[in-house]
Design a protein around this motif. Structure first.
Motif, PDB file in Angstrom:
ATOM      1  N   ALA A 148     -11.900 -17.490   1.784  1.00  0.00           N
ATOM      2  CA  ALA A 148     -12.299 -16.067   2.316  1.00  0.00           C
ATOM      3  C   ALA A 148     -11.766 -16.263   4.040  1.00  0.00           C
ATOM      4  O   ALA A 148     -11.450 -15.333   4.543  1.00  0.00           O
ATOM      5  N   ALA A 149     -11.715 -17.440   4.465  1.00  0.00           N
ATOM      6  CA  ALA A 149     -11.398 -17.687   5.457  1.00  0.00           C
ATOM      7  C   ALA A 149     -10.293 -17.850   5.861  1.00  0.00           C
ATOM      8  O   ALA A 149      -9.726 -17.784   7.261  1.00  0.00           O
ATOM      9  N   LEU A 150      -9.191 -18.130   4.660  1.00  0.00           N
ATOM     10  CA  LEU A 150      -7.494 -18.182   4.729  1.00  0.00           C
ATOM     11  C   LEU A 150      -7.200 -17.285   5.432  1.00  0.00           C
ATOM     12  O   LEU A 150      -7.554 -15.954   4.883  1.00  0.00           O
ATOM     13  N   PRO A 151      -6.590 -17.163   6.579  1.00  0.00           N
ATOM     14  CA  PRO A 151      -5.761 -16.118   6.527  1.00  0.00           C
ATOM     15  C   PRO A 151      -4.606 -15.464   5.951  1.00  0.00           C
ATOM     16  O   PRO A 151      -3.947 -15.566   5.365  1.00  0.00           O
ATOM     17  N   VAL A 152      -5.235 -13.880   5.371  1.00  0.00           N
ATOM     18  CA  VAL A 152      -3.470 -12.996   4.834  1.00  0.00           C
ATOM     19  C   VAL A 152      -3.005 -12.250   6.192  1.00  0.00           C
ATOM     20  O   VAL A 152      -3.747 -11.776   7.555  1.00  0.00           O
ATOM     21  N   PHE A 153      -2.032 -11.246   5.635  1.00  0.00           N
ATOM     22  CA  PHE A 153      -1.265 -10.893   7.345  1.00  0.00           C
ATOM     23  C   PHE A 153      -0.466  -9.747   6.765  1.00  0.00           C
ATOM     24  O   PHE A 153      -0.732  -9.388   5.736  1.00  0.00           O
ATOM     25  N   PHE A 154      -1.532  -8.909   7.788  1.00  0.00           N
ATOM     26  CA  PHE A 154      -0.855  -7.500   6.444  1.00  0.00           C
ATOM     27  C   PHE A 154      -0.334  -6.279   8.080  1.00  0.00           C
ATOM     28  O   PHE A 154      -0.086  -6.785   9.389  1.00  0.00           O
ATOM     29  N   GLY A 155       0.840  -5.752   7.675  1.00  0.00           N
ATOM     30  CA  GLY A 155       2.176  -5.608   9.094  1.00  0.00           C
ATOM     31  C   GLY A 155       2.369  -3.969   8.156  1.00  0.00           C
ATOM     32  O   GLY A 155       2.205  -3.964   7.095  1.00  0.00           O
ATOM     33  N   ILE A 156       3.015  -3.350   8.943  1.00  0.00           N
ATOM     34  CA  ILE A 156       4.266  -3.243   8.588  1.00  0.00           C
ATOM     35  C   ILE A 156       5.947  -3.241   8.609  1.00  0.00           C
ATOM     36  O   ILE A 156       5.707  -4.034  10.429  1.00  0.00           O
ATOM     37  N   LYS A 157       6.333  -2.849   7.584  1.00  0.00           N
ATOM     38  CA  LYS A 157       7.896  -3.252   8.328  1.00  0.00           C
ATOM     39  C   LYS A 157       8.857  -1.546   8.260  1.00  0.00           C
ATOM     40  O   LYS A 157       8.617  -1.406   6.929  1.00  0.00           O
ATOM     41  N   LYS A 158       9.717  -1.923   9.487  1.00  0.00           N
ATOM     42  CA  LYS A 158      10.283  -0.549   9.258  1.00  0.00           C
ATOM     43  C   LYS A 158      12.026  -0.978   9.769  1.00  0.00           C
ATOM     44  O   LYS A 158      12.229  -1.515   9.791  1.00  0.00           O
ATOM     45  N   LYS A 159      12.961   0.108   9.077  1.00  0.00           N
ATOM     46  CA  LYS A 159      14.240  -0.076   9.294  1.00  0.00           C
ATOM     47  C   LYS A 159      14.726   1.825  10.048  1.00  0.00           C
ATOM     48  O   LYS A 159      14.782   2.503   8.590  1.00  0.00           O
ATOM     49  N   PHE A 160      15.492   0.786  10.855  1.00  0.00           N
ATOM     50  CA  PHE A 160      16.211   2.331  11.311  1.00  0.00           C
ATOM     51  C   PHE A 160      17.546   1.790  11.454  1.00  0.00           C
ATOM     52  O   PHE A 160      17.317   0.696  12.323  1.00  0.00           O
ATOM     53  N   LYS A 176      12.387   4.600   7.262  1.00  0.00           N
ATOM     54  CA  LYS A 176      11.921   3.769   6.577  1.00  0.00           C
ATOM     55  C   LYS A 176      10.636   3.240   6.444  1.00  0.00           C
ATOM     56  O   LYS A 176      11.108   2.433   7.637  1.00  0.00           O
ATOM     57  N   GLU A 177       9.479   2.990   5.989  1.00  0.00           N
ATOM     58  CA  GLU A 177       8.800   2.091   6.561  1.00  0.00           C
ATOM     59  C   GLU A 177       7.868   2.221   4.871  1.00  0.00           C
ATOM     60  O   GLU A 177       7.703   2.577   4.234  1.00  0.00           O
ATOM     61  N   LYS A 178       7.249   0.483   5.126  1.00  0.00           N
ATOM     62  CA  LYS A 178       6.354   0.263   4.165  1.00  0.00           C
ATOM     63  C   LYS A 178       5.275  -0.327   4.763  1.00  0.00           C
ATOM     64  O   LYS A 178       5.476  -1.244   5.897  1.00  0.00           O
ATOM     65  N   LEU A 205       0.943  -0.993   0.033  1.00  0.00           N
ATOM     66  CA  LEU A 205       0.290  -0.037   0.118  1.00  0.00           C
ATOM     67  C   LEU A 205       1.226   1.396  -0.558  1.00  0.00           C
ATOM     68  O   LEU A 205       2.174   1.526   0.259  1.00  0.00           O
ATOM     69  N   ASP A 206       0.643   2.087  -0.480  1.00  0.00           N
ATOM     70  CA  ASP A 206       1.612   3.823  -0.837  1.00  0.00           C
ATOM     71  C   ASP A 206       0.383   4.642  -1.190  1.00  0.00           C
ATOM     72  O   ASP A 206      -1.007   4.109  -1.651  1.00  0.00           O
TER      73      ASP A 206
END
Length: 314
Positions: free
Chosen positions: A120-132, A66-68, A48-49
């Motif tokens: 539809a019941a299968l999991p998807v994973f939503f996350g934030i990736k940060k690098k510092f 930075k983050e994604k 997402l952006d």
């Protein structure tokens, strides 16, 4: 489903390697390590952006921080469903905007499930990736595909989980734990920092992940330098889909003979790994899947615009 990790903190280094180099590393790893229980897995990530892709444009400039934001699905069918659901119509998280209605969510999910094995019941994973300062921090949630669609569009996390719960009892229970709710708050804050937010890029690859064999933990339990979290992954068949042109084909990011090796560690590399990297002259590469796809898509857009200008001026 096996338990999943929701929080990561580690150093991740990438290496762009050929078939011979990969074979050498896998041969060296074959003693202390083994391919994990998932074997060769198709992984699809949807980033997402902003509409102008401000997040990745900033990221490729290599800032200190930075983050994604990304959604991820495991397996061919789940990946197709993820991309199909989010590509079924424009979805924008914007200031003051309303979340998708239940009907809109169900319609989009149905569009993504037109593939054998998708559910539809299968999991998807939503996350934030940060690098510092070279350290990678990840936070992620497990949700059903409709809950992920609703959450990204603006529905509160708890409501999305209640409306479209996970079928796995353990995951469903963990979804409303205090720690997981805190991750949801972090994701909400990150999304709101970048409004408006849209699907930007799909990235897919085949992954093989190596981890230490169970017996190694007993043999090295007194060794303070033993990094039990060490993982080595190999990604090939690496492709991207530009979500600004959802009907365009998937395009390769690397050559078919190449792999992206990633070494994920919380401490120093073991001697056997240092030796094989040195012997094969394998060095870290500045490579990000989304970053490279963004640069390739941008170059393609420029070329397309140039061809259009040439035709109109002819």
């Amino acid at each position: 489903m096996a338990a999943y990790s929701s929080v990561f903190k580690r150093v991740e280094k990438k290496y762009r390697i050929g078939a011979a180099e990969r074979a050498a590393v896998e041969a060296a790893a074959g003693g202390p390590m083994a391919v994990d229980a998932y074997g060769r897995t198709r992984i699809t990530s949807l980033y997402l952006d902003t509409p102008e892709r401000s997040m990745i444009a900033r990221s490729v400039e290599k800032p200190l921080y930075k983050e994604k934001l990304r959604l991820r699905a495991y397996g061919d069918a789940a990946g197709v469903a993820l991309m199909g659901a989010f590509g079924a119509g424009p979805i924008v998280r914007e200031p003051g905007g309303l979340p998708l209605s239940d009907g809109e969510v169900e319609t989009r999910v149905a569009a993504g499930l037109q593939v054998p094995g998708a559910a539809a019941a299968l999991p998807v994973f939503f996350g934030i990736k940060k690098k510092f300062k070279g350290i990678v921090y990840k936070r992620r949630l497990a949700l059903t595909l409709p809950a992920a669609l609703a959450f990204v569009s603006g529905l509160p996390y708890e409501q999305a989980c209640a409306r479209w719960p996970l079928s796995d009892a353990a995951l469903a229970a963990a979804a409303l734990s205090p720690a997981t709710r805190q991750i949801a708050r972090e994701l909400e804050a990150a999304m709101d920092r970048w409004l408006p937010l849209v699907p930007s890029m799909g990235i897919a690859c085949d992954r093989v992940a190596w981890a230490y064999r169970p017996e190694m933990f007993q043999e090295r339990e007194d060794d303070e330098l033993f990094d039990s979290e060490l993982r080595i992954t190999f990604d090939d068949r690496l492709e991207y889909l530009d979500c600004h042109c959802f009907h365009s084909p998937w395009r390769p990011i690397i050559e078919s003979s190449e792999s992206i090796m990633e070494i994920k560690s919380a401490g120093p590399y073991p001697p056997w790994l240092v030796e094989v990297l040195s012997a094969e002259r394998i060095y870290p590469a500045s490579f990000t899947k989304y970053g490279n796809a963004y640069q390739m898509a941008t170059a393609e857009l420029r070329a397309r615009n140039h061809r259009r200008a040439m035709r109109s001026g002819a």
